[in-house]
Design a protein around this motif. Sequence first.
Motif, PDB file in Angstrom:
ATOM      1  N   VAL A  17       0.844  -1.195   0.000  1.00 13.23           N
ATOM      2  CA  VAL A  17       0.000   0.000   0.000  1.00 13.23           C
ATOM      3  C   VAL A  17       0.883   1.250   0.000  1.00 13.23           C
ATOM      4  O   VAL A  17       0.630   2.211  -0.732  1.00 13.23           O
ATOM      5  CB  VAL A  17      -0.974   0.002   1.203  1.00 13.23           C
ATOM      6  N   LEU A  37      -5.583   6.010   2.838  1.00 19.10           N
ATOM      7  CA  LEU A  37      -5.213   4.682   2.363  1.00 19.10           C
ATOM      8  C   LEU A  37      -4.039   4.121   3.161  1.00 19.10           C
ATOM      9  O   LEU A  37      -4.056   2.961   3.580  1.00 19.10           O
ATOM     10  CB  LEU A  37      -4.882   4.733   0.870  1.00 19.10           C
ATOM     11  N   SER A  40      -5.347   3.150   6.742  1.00 15.08           N
ATOM     12  CA  SER A  40      -6.134   1.915   6.809  1.00 15.08           C
ATOM     13  C   SER A  40      -5.289   0.706   6.422  1.00 15.08           C
ATOM     14  O   SER A  40      -5.390  -0.353   7.058  1.00 15.08           O
ATOM     15  CB  SER A  40      -7.389   2.002   5.946  1.00 15.08           C
ATOM     16  N   GLY A  41      -4.440   0.853   5.415  1.00 12.76           N
ATOM     17  CA  GLY A  41      -3.595  -0.272   4.985  1.00 12.76           C
ATOM     18  C   GLY A  41      -2.622  -0.718   6.056  1.00 12.76           C
ATOM     19  O   GLY A  41      -2.394  -1.914   6.253  1.00 12.76           O
ATOM     20  N   GLU A  70     -11.008  -2.065   8.981  1.00 11.48           N
ATOM     21  CA  GLU A  70      -9.890  -1.412   8.289  1.00 11.48           C
ATOM     22  C   GLU A  70      -9.571  -2.110   6.973  1.00 11.48           C
ATOM     23  O   GLU A  70      -9.269  -1.458   5.973  1.00 11.48           O
ATOM     24  CB  GLU A  70      -8.648  -1.381   9.189  1.00 11.48           C
ATOM     25  N   SER A  71      -9.647  -3.440   6.968  1.00 14.12           N
ATOM     26  CA  SER A  71      -9.339  -4.160   5.727  1.00 14.12           C
ATOM     27  C   SER A  71     -10.433  -3.963   4.686  1.00 14.12           C
ATOM     28  O   SER A  71     -10.196  -4.122   3.494  1.00 14.12           O
ATOM     29  CB  SER A  71      -9.102  -5.651   6.003  1.00 14.12           C
ATOM     30  N   THR A  74      -9.805  -0.212   3.062  1.00 15.38           N
ATOM     31  CA  THR A  74      -8.637  -0.068   2.184  1.00 15.38           C
ATOM     32  C   THR A  74      -8.989  -0.241   0.705  1.00 15.38           C
ATOM     33  O   THR A  74      -8.635   0.626  -0.108  1.00 15.38           O
ATOM     34  CB  THR A  74      -7.514  -1.020   2.629  1.00 15.38           C
ATOM     35  N   ALA A  99      -6.451  -7.301  -0.938  1.00 18.21           N
ATOM     36  CA  ALA A  99      -7.325  -6.506  -0.070  1.00 18.21           C
ATOM     37  C   ALA A  99      -8.688  -7.176   0.096  1.00 18.21           C
ATOM     38  O   ALA A  99      -9.360  -6.951   1.100  1.00 18.21           O
ATOM     39  CB  ALA A  99      -7.494  -5.100  -0.634  1.00 18.21           C
TER      40      ALA A  99
END
Length: 129
Positions: A17, A37, A40-41, A70-71, A74, A99
């Motif tokens: 990411v 991004l 969250s990644g 969170e996953s 992303t 993802a």
Amino acid sequence: MNPEEFKKRTKTFAVRVIHLVDSLPGSRAANAIANQLVRSGMSVGANYRAACRAKSRADFISKMGTVEEESDETPYRMELLVEPKKVKAAVRADLMREAGEIPAITVASINTARSGKNPQSAIRNPQRP
């Protein structure tokens, strides 16, 4: 997959990411999305590590819920970069597949933990019931 393998997988995901974000153009919109991004990644792996240190099954399930959230955020942010053509779909296709797999693994682990079974096969630290 055991907990150590999933830790490595989520760390690799975060690094990928970061590489994607580093390749983005420097527009205001891309920068705003890029910041979210990256957060969250990277959060996926950090929160999974916290789940591995859970004090109880309920604590594990709660922490894995954060990993799931969170996953899930992303790939949404990656989609926001592709639609306005900030990044080519082909560039992020493999990363997008990963993802999608991480939340699926996370949900399987949560479901296993909720069922009361030994969730080791669904990425759970076997030392913590």
